[in-house]
Design a protein around this motif. Structure first.
Motif, PDB file in Angstrom:
ATOM      1  N   ARG A 131      -5.554 -23.845  16.827  1.00  0.00           N
ATOM      2  CA  ARG A 131      -4.463 -23.330  16.967  1.00  0.00           C
ATOM      3  C   ARG A 131      -2.885 -24.056  17.911  1.00  0.00           C
ATOM      4  O   ARG A 131      -2.618 -24.583  18.306  1.00  0.00           O
ATOM      5  N   PHE A 132      -2.814 -22.736  17.327  1.00  0.00           N
ATOM      6  CA  PHE A 132      -1.394 -22.104  17.703  1.00  0.00           C
ATOM      7  C   PHE A 132      -1.783 -21.637  18.919  1.00  0.00           C
ATOM      8  O   PHE A 132      -0.748 -21.845  20.204  1.00  0.00           O
ATOM      9  N   LEU A 133      -2.830 -21.263  19.577  1.00  0.00           N
ATOM     10  CA  LEU A 133      -3.107 -20.630  20.888  1.00  0.00           C
ATOM     11  C   LEU A 133      -2.766 -21.752  22.093  1.00  0.00           C
ATOM     12  O   LEU A 133      -2.571 -22.128  22.532  1.00  0.00           O
ATOM     13  N   VAL A 170      -1.462 -10.725  11.631  1.00  0.00           N
ATOM     14  CA  VAL A 170      -1.188 -11.099  13.921  1.00  0.00           C
ATOM     15  C   VAL A 170       0.170 -11.317  13.786  1.00  0.00           C
ATOM     16  O   VAL A 170       1.278 -12.827  13.071  1.00  0.00           O
ATOM     17  N   ASP A 171       1.343 -10.864  14.445  1.00  0.00           N
ATOM     18  CA  ASP A 171       2.858 -11.418  14.635  1.00  0.00           C
ATOM     19  C   ASP A 171       2.344 -12.186  15.475  1.00  0.00           C
ATOM     20  O   ASP A 171       2.392 -12.660  17.168  1.00  0.00           O
ATOM     21  N   SER A 172       2.805 -13.830  15.240  1.00  0.00           N
ATOM     22  CA  SER A 172       2.484 -14.904  16.086  1.00  0.00           C
ATOM     23  C   SER A 172       3.839 -14.695  17.665  1.00  0.00           C
ATOM     24  O   SER A 172       3.318 -15.356  18.336  1.00  0.00           O
ATOM     25  N   ALA A 173       4.752 -14.300  16.782  1.00  0.00           N
ATOM     26  CA  ALA A 173       5.670 -14.170  17.581  1.00  0.00           C
ATOM     27  C   ALA A 173       5.722 -13.686  19.061  1.00  0.00           C
ATOM     28  O   ALA A 173       6.210 -13.705  20.291  1.00  0.00           O
ATOM     29  N   LEU A 202       2.840 -12.599  19.693  1.00  0.00           N
ATOM     30  CA  LEU A 202       1.193 -13.293  20.766  1.00  0.00           C
ATOM     31  C   LEU A 202       1.809 -13.773  21.352  1.00  0.00           C
ATOM     32  O   LEU A 202       1.376 -13.918  22.814  1.00  0.00           O
ATOM     33  N   SER A 203       2.793 -15.544  21.308  1.00  0.00           N
ATOM     34  CA  SER A 203       3.722 -15.867  22.326  1.00  0.00           C
ATOM     35  C   SER A 203       3.924 -15.308  23.567  1.00  0.00           C
ATOM     36  O   SER A 203       3.526 -15.777  24.508  1.00  0.00           O
ATOM     37  N   TYR A 228      -5.307 -19.893  14.121  1.00  0.00           N
ATOM     38  CA  TYR A 228      -4.917 -19.319  15.047  1.00  0.00           C
ATOM     39  C   TYR A 228      -5.640 -20.387  17.185  1.00  0.00           C
ATOM     40  O   TYR A 228      -4.596 -20.176  17.758  1.00  0.00           O
ATOM     41  N   GLN A 249       0.145 -23.396  22.231  1.00  0.00           N
ATOM     42  CA  GLN A 249       1.286 -22.306  23.908  1.00  0.00           C
ATOM     43  C   GLN A 249       0.742 -22.901  24.609  1.00  0.00           C
ATOM     44  O   GLN A 249       0.870 -21.601  25.664  1.00  0.00           O
TER      45      GLN A 249
END
Length: 82
Positions: A44-46, A6-9, A11-12, A42, A49
């Motif tokens: 936490r990442f979401l 998954v490309d976090s950038a 997704l952001s 993920y 964001q």
């Protein structure tokens, strides 16, 4: 065996694009082990964001996320024990 990445950038950027189209709060569905990537990182990442709500399909998934990671919506599947 092919890897799933998954490309976090990306997704952001997609989350930001959604914000351009609506002022509604964003809900992300995080379930299971995220295709082997781990649901908690993920989640936490979401949350970082600015995703307002994370939806899970079982009580065990909600417990795995923990209370410190924002609000949880419970969306059971048709097969889930409720």
């Amino acid at each position: 065996m092919p890897a799933f990445v998954v490309d976090s950038a990306a997704l952001s950027r997609n989350i930001e694009k959604l914000r351009c189209f609506t002022s509604a709060q964003i809900i992300a569905v995080v379930k299971g082990n995220g295709y082997g990537l781990g649901m908690v990182p993920y989640a936490r990442f979401l949350t970082a964001q600015g995703v307002a709500l994370l939806a899970v399909s079982t009580a065990a998934e909600a417990a795995a996320r923990g209370r410190s990671q924002g609000k949880i919506a419970f969306l059971p599947s048709a097969e889930a024990d409720v």
